[in-house]
Design a protein around this motif. Structure first.
Motif, mmCIF file in Angstrom:
data_model
loop_
_atom_site.group_PDB
_atom_site.id
_atom_site.type_symbol
_atom_site.label_atom_id
_atom_site.label_comp_id
_atom_site.label_asym_id
_atom_site.label_seq_id
_atom_site.Cartn_x
_atom_site.Cartn_y
_atom_site.Cartn_z
ATOM 1 N N ASN A 213 3.179 10.189 -9.437
ATOM 2 C CA ASN A 213 2.851 10.484 -10.710
ATOM 3 C C ASN A 213 1.833 11.720 -10.731
ATOM 4 O OD1 ASN A 213 1.895 9.235 -13.497
ATOM 5 N ND2 ASN A 213 -0.102 9.032 -12.698
ATOM 6 N N TRP A 214 1.198 11.920 -9.615
ATOM 7 C CA TRP A 214 0.353 13.126 -9.603
ATOM 8 C C TRP A 214 1.234 14.288 -9.469
ATOM 9 C CZ3 TRP A 214 -4.352 14.099 -11.075
ATOM 10 C CH2 TRP A 214 -5.400 13.258 -10.922
ATOM 11 N N GLY A 215 2.365 14.316 -8.884
ATOM 12 C CA GLY A 215 3.371 15.339 -9.008
ATOM 13 C C GLY A 215 3.916 15.483 -10.536
ATOM 14 N N LEU A 216 4.170 14.811 -11.187
ATOM 15 C CA LEU A 216 4.427 14.885 -12.525
ATOM 16 C C LEU A 216 3.310 15.272 -13.516
ATOM 17 C CD1 LEU A 216 6.454 11.306 -13.251
ATOM 18 C CD2 LEU A 216 7.503 13.857 -13.139
ATOM 19 N N ILE A 217 2.058 15.037 -12.901
ATOM 20 C CA ILE A 217 0.951 15.462 -13.983
ATOM 21 C C ILE A 217 0.860 17.028 -13.523
ATOM 22 C CG2 ILE A 217 -1.755 15.625 -13.962
ATOM 23 C CD1 ILE A 217 -1.485 12.408 -13.446
ATOM 24 N N GLY A 218 1.246 17.475 -12.263
ATOM 25 C CA GLY A 218 1.114 18.749 -11.852
ATOM 26 C C GLY A 218 1.997 19.500 -12.352
ATOM 27 N N PHE A 219 3.059 19.340 -12.189
ATOM 28 C CA PHE A 219 4.408 19.780 -12.619
ATOM 29 C C PHE A 219 4.538 20.246 -14.188
ATOM 30 C CE2 PHE A 219 5.885 19.129 -8.109
ATOM 31 C CZ PHE A 219 6.050 20.643 -7.940
ATOM 32 N N PHE A 220 4.347 18.818 -14.787
ATOM 33 C CA PHE A 220 4.658 18.875 -16.274
ATOM 34 C C PHE A 220 3.726 18.517 -17.168
ATOM 35 C CE2 PHE A 220 8.537 17.758 -13.515
ATOM 36 C CZ PHE A 220 9.281 18.885 -13.925
ATOM 37 N N GLN A 221 2.469 18.113 -16.664
ATOM 38 C CA GLN A 221 1.493 17.598 -17.448
ATOM 39 C C GLN A 221 1.841 16.442 -18.076
ATOM 40 O OE1 GLN A 221 0.061 20.690 -19.752
ATOM 41 N NE2 GLN A 221 -0.979 21.856 -18.124
ATOM 42 N N PHE A 222 2.525 15.548 -17.286
ATOM 43 C CA PHE A 222 2.862 14.391 -17.965
ATOM 44 C C PHE A 222 2.676 13.031 -16.982
ATOM 45 C CE2 PHE A 222 6.328 10.784 -18.008
ATOM 46 C CZ PHE A 222 5.978 10.671 -19.273
ATOM 47 N N ASP A 223 1.792 11.938 -17.584
ATOM 48 C CA ASP A 223 1.096 11.023 -16.771
ATOM 49 C C ASP A 223 2.110 9.806 -16.935
ATOM 50 O OD1 ASP A 223 -0.185 8.928 -15.673
ATOM 51 O OD2 ASP A 223 -2.085 9.623 -16.435
ATOM 52 N N LEU A 224 3.062 9.578 -16.099
ATOM 53 C CA LEU A 224 3.939 8.578 -16.210
ATOM 54 C C LEU A 224 3.193 7.020 -16.559
ATOM 55 C CD1 LEU A 224 7.027 7.629 -16.330
ATOM 56 C CD2 LEU A 224 7.011 7.650 -14.090
ATOM 57 N N THR B 26 0.924 -1.346 -0.054
ATOM 58 C CA THR B 26 -0.025 0.110 -0.040
ATOM 59 C C THR B 26 0.805 1.305 0.206
ATOM 60 O OG1 THR B 26 -1.705 -0.971 1.197
ATOM 61 C CG2 THR B 26 -1.775 1.139 1.300
ATOM 62 N N LEU B 27 1.950 1.236 0.799
ATOM 63 C CA LEU B 27 2.952 2.335 0.960
ATOM 64 C C LEU B 27 3.674 2.674 -0.471
ATOM 65 C CD1 LEU B 27 4.180 4.759 2.478
ATOM 66 C CD2 LEU B 27 5.823 2.961 3.158
ATOM 67 N N ILE B 28 4.103 1.550 -1.113
ATOM 68 C CA ILE B 28 4.481 1.556 -2.387
ATOM 69 C C ILE B 28 3.763 2.187 -3.349
ATOM 70 C CG2 ILE B 28 5.741 0.417 -4.492
ATOM 71 C CD1 ILE B 28 6.789 -1.475 -2.000
ATOM 72 N N LEU B 29 2.621 1.774 -3.576
ATOM 73 C CA LEU B 29 1.442 2.166 -4.384
ATOM 74 C C LEU B 29 1.279 3.650 -4.252
ATOM 75 C CD1 LEU B 29 -0.694 -1.045 -5.166
ATOM 76 C CD2 LEU B 29 0.693 -0.151 -6.675
ATOM 77 N N SER B 30 0.980 3.933 -2.748
ATOM 78 C CA SER B 30 0.589 5.252 -2.667
ATOM 79 C C SER B 30 1.812 6.291 -3.037
ATOM 80 C CB SER B 30 0.432 5.435 -1.153
ATOM 81 O OG SER B 30 -0.683 4.674 -0.859
ATOM 82 N N ILE B 31 2.942 5.765 -2.962
ATOM 83 C CA ILE B 31 4.113 6.609 -3.343
ATOM 84 C C ILE B 31 4.242 6.766 -4.863
ATOM 85 C CG2 ILE B 31 6.675 6.730 -3.323
ATOM 86 C CD1 ILE B 31 6.771 5.443 -0.827
ATOM 87 N N GLY C 66 -5.864 -1.043 -20.632
ATOM 88 C CA GLY C 66 -6.234 -1.700 -19.453
ATOM 89 C C GLY C 66 -5.211 -1.798 -18.161
ATOM 90 N N MET C 67 -4.019 -1.801 -18.581
ATOM 91 C CA MET C 67 -2.950 -1.934 -17.479
ATOM 92 C C MET C 67 -2.836 -0.587 -16.890
ATOM 93 S SD MET C 67 -1.409 -4.355 -16.256
ATOM 94 C CE MET C 67 0.203 -4.564 -15.244
ATOM 95 N N ALA C 68 -2.977 0.574 -17.611
ATOM 96 C CA ALA C 68 -2.969 1.773 -16.731
ATOM 97 C C ALA C 68 -4.093 1.847 -16.000
ATOM 98 C CB ALA C 68 -2.858 2.902 -17.960
ATOM 99 N N ARG C 69 -5.283 1.530 -16.515
ATOM 100 C CA ARG C 69 -6.498 1.650 -15.535
ATOM 101 C C ARG C 69 -6.567 0.625 -14.380
ATOM 102 N NH1 ARG C 69 -11.720 3.536 -17.704
ATOM 103 N NH2 ARG C 69 -12.358 2.156 -16.069
ATOM 104 N N PHE C 70 -5.796 -0.461 -14.443
ATOM 105 C CA PHE C 70 -5.676 -1.552 -13.327
ATOM 106 C C PHE C 70 -4.635 -0.812 -12.438
ATOM 107 C CE2 PHE C 70 -3.298 -5.050 -11.310
ATOM 108 C CZ PHE C 70 -4.249 -5.652 -10.828
ATOM 109 N N ILE C 71 -3.365 -0.129 -12.990
ATOM 110 C CA ILE C 71 -2.572 0.507 -11.821
ATOM 111 C C ILE C 71 -3.266 1.813 -11.109
ATOM 112 C CG2 ILE C 71 -0.602 1.915 -11.603
ATOM 113 C CD1 ILE C 71 0.037 -0.995 -12.092
ATOM 114 N N PHE C 72 -4.196 2.346 -11.943
ATOM 115 C CA PHE C 72 -4.966 3.487 -11.320
ATOM 116 C C PHE C 72 -5.895 2.912 -10.282
ATOM 117 C CE2 PHE C 72 -4.436 6.163 -15.447
ATOM 118 C CZ PHE C 72 -3.215 6.561 -14.983
#
Length: 77
Positions: free
Chosen positions: A18-29, A8-13, A40-46
């Protein structure tokens, strides 16, 4: 710390980075790695990151309860 809490901690990090990258650079890693937001895999990770956030709430609540119980124990003596 249990294995579930570590995961849980790893996934939260990962989600926070990812949200930091979206906020700063508008890039969704996550989307870039797994083929776009609708892949499908991206949605699963989300979904996993979202569930990890919910589990983190219960972990935070359990830790707070444990701290409060310890405090009341030490103040009674």
């Amino acid at each position: 710390m249990s294995i579930l809490q570590k995961i849980t901690l790893i996934l939260s990090i990962i989600g926070a980075i990812n949200w930091g990258l979206i906020g700063f650079f508008q890039f969704d890693l996550v989307a870039a790695i797994f083929g776009g937001e609708d892949a499908g895999m991206a949605r699963f990770i989300f979904i996993l990151v979202g569930i990890s956030g919910l589990i983190s709430i219960s972990i935070l609540n359990n830790n707070r309860t444990s701290l409060e119980a310890g405090r009341s124990y030490t103040t009674n003596h």
